[in-house]
Design an enzyme around this catalytic site. Structure first.
Site, PDB file in Angstrom:
ATOM      1  CG  ASP A   1     -82.740  -0.530  25.087  1.00  0.00           C
ATOM      2  OD1 ASP A   1     -83.969  -0.454  25.136  1.00  0.00           O
ATOM      3  OD2 ASP A   1     -82.080  -0.315  24.059  1.00  0.00           O
TER       4      ASP A   1
ATOM      5  CD  GLU B   1     -87.129  -4.172  22.846  1.00  0.00           C
ATOM      6  OE1 GLU B   1     -86.888  -4.337  21.636  1.00  0.00           O
ATOM      7  OE2 GLU B   1     -87.371  -3.067  23.360  1.00  0.00           O
TER       8      GLU B   1
ATOM      9  CG  ASP C   1     -90.047  -0.892  23.992  1.00  0.00           C
ATOM     10  OD1 ASP C   1     -88.843  -0.777  24.310  1.00  0.00           O
ATOM     11  OD2 ASP C   1     -90.428  -1.075  22.830  1.00  0.00           O
TER      12      ASP C   1
ATOM     13  CB  ILE D   1     -85.246   2.727  24.803  1.00  0.00           C
ATOM     14  CG1 ILE D   1     -84.521   3.254  26.020  1.00  0.00           C
ATOM     15  CG2 ILE D   1     -85.171   3.781  23.690  1.00  0.00           C
ATOM     16  CD1 ILE D   1     -83.096   3.676  25.739  1.00  0.00           C
ATOM     17  CG  ASP D   2     -91.592   1.998  21.371  1.00  0.00           C
ATOM     18  OD1 ASP D   2     -91.109   1.160  20.595  1.00  0.00           O
ATOM     19  OD2 ASP D   2     -92.689   2.546  21.178  1.00  0.00           O
TER      20      ASP D   2
ATOM     21  CB  THR E   1     -83.548   1.302  19.963  1.00  0.00           C
ATOM     22  OG1 THR E   1     -84.332   0.591  20.918  1.00  0.00           O
ATOM     23  CG2 THR E   1     -82.104   1.300  20.400  1.00  0.00           C
TER      24      THR E   1
ATOM     25  CG  ASP F   1     -92.786  -2.648  19.876  1.00  0.00           C
ATOM     26  OD1 ASP F   1     -91.995  -1.945  20.529  1.00  0.00           O
ATOM     27  OD2 ASP F   1     -92.433  -3.614  19.169  1.00  0.00           O
TER      28      ASP F   1
END
Length: 406
Positions: A96, A121, A186, A188-189, A191, A341
């Site tokens: 992330d 994020e 994001d 890592i959308d 996770t 998101d």
């Protein structure tokens, strides 16, 4: 490090508008369409010339692809010690932070003449705490190794230090809003999918005066062929390279292999008109969306296929190329949707011919900062299915509200 300067304050100029008209469906008219039981109306919109965003798109594709490469490396070697916990208890990995730093650095480097605002994020607060030195060093090395694959460490004058890394991550603290230009990320959308070894995406979009004008989805585990044809809907094949989806306003949506220089192909959402023949996507995690409500809606539509449940905005990518026809997302009461998101995924689907609205048929409003104020949830479909979907959503929600009041 002087090259990481994310707090520029000048307002970005609007891109030049081209005198181009095209017919696009107006989600605002869906409610009146249902009342009149007539065919959907069309309106003529003036759209931004895609050439105005060529440089931004190239930078975004490079940034998202490099970030995805870093994430792939971490996922393959994922250890339990890589996982931290934020105050909201959601899992955060070294990927992330590394992904966010890579995107921040690449965008800054590639777009040096432009004001830079990034809504993302993560922030570096947890990494600045005592006891985080080892994980911070590892993230810094991962980022430097990733940038070195593109000779970007030379471009930014030197190898990044841990302080440089922290500053790059904190470039993502912009609040966004209706004015100026804001990148939305994001890192890592999905996770939880990432931690399971399943679907996730690096999702990067660009807002201009509160409107989405560009989106890129890097989906390392999404097969190049339809995910609906796989027995295990949430797993990748070792032979696949993943997918990169991208769109700019008025130019359509394109897909190409993530790790390849192959020519991109233009994609389009499903043309299914009969809901009985449609399939639908929803979140893999029941905690992320009300599966019971989705099931009720699907039953009212007569959908026969079981739901396809996968993590992240990979769903938007899959929808844009016609893997499924409907996407339903109904978070639990009290949850506030974040713009990162949905920004990239929304334009990827709409430029492929789809419609993205809240549960009441209103278009998503990304101009209010980090959060979306929604009517219950988010729904996606093509033009033919959307009126039917909206009615099924309205009826199902009304039934649930009536049942809960008894």
């Amino acid at each position: 490090m002087s090259s990481i300067n994310c707090f520029r304050t000048a307002k970005a100029p609007l891109q030049t508008f081209a005198s181009v008209s095209r017919f696009r469906y107006s989600p605002n008219r869906l409610v009146s369409v249902l009342r009149r039981k007539s065919s959907p109306s069309f309106v003529t919109l003036r759209v931004v010339s895609s050439m105005a965003y060529e440089k931004e798109l190239d930078a975004a594709k490079k940034a998202a692809s490099l970030a995805a490469r870093l994430c792939q490396k971490v996922q393959k070697a994922l250890l339990q010690s890589d996982v931290q916990s934020k105050s909201d208890k959601s899992p955060v990995t070294v990927a992330d932070y590394g992904s966010q730093a890579v995107v921040s650095i690449v965008l800054e480097r590639e777009l040096t003449s432009e004001p830079f605002s990034l809504v993302a994020e993560e922030d570096s607060a947890d990494l600045r705490k005592d006891g985080s030195e080892d994980i911070l060093e590892r993230i810094t090395k991962l980022v430097n190794d990733t940038l070195a694959t593109e000779d970007l460490t030379k471009a930014i004058d030197s190898t990044l230090t841990t302080d440089d890394l922290l500053r790059a991550i904190d470039c993502g603290t912009s609040e966004g809003g209706p004015n100026g230009r804001h990148w939305v990320l994001d890192p890592i959308d999905g996770t939880k999918g990432f931690l399971r070894g399943d679907q996730y995406a690096v999702a990067l979009g660009l807002l201009e005066e509160g409107k989405v004008v560009l989106g890129v989805l890097a989906c390392p585990n999404l097969p190049l062929t339809s995910i609906a044809g796989n027995k295990n809907k949430n797993s990748s094949s070792s032979e696949e390279t993943g997918c990169l989806f991208y769109a700019t306003i008025g130019s359509g949506t394109y897909m190409q292999p993530l790790d390849s220089k192959s020519e991109p192909v233009k994609v389009h959402v499903s043309s299914v008109e009969n809901p009985e023949e449609a399939s639908f996507f929803e979140s893999f995690e029941g905690a992320h969306s009300l599966h019971d409500l989705s099931s009720s809606i699907a039953n009212k539509l007569g959908v026969k296929a079981p739901p396809v449940r996968i993590d992240s905005q990979a769903k938007y990518g899959a929808l844009s190329r016609g893997d499924g026809a409907i996407y339903l997302r109904f978070p639990h009461k009290g949850y506030r949707e974040k713009i990162w998101d949905h920004v990239a995924g929304a334009i990827v689907v709409t430029e492929a011919g789809g419609i993205v609205t809240d549960a009441g048929g209103k278009p998503l409003d990304f101009s209010k900062g980090k959060y979306l104020d929604l009517d219950t949830g988010i729904i996606v479909a093509n033009e033919k299915l959307m009126p039917l979907l909206l009615k099924a959503v309205r009826d199902s929600i009304a039934e649930q509200e009536k049942a809960s009041s008894l």
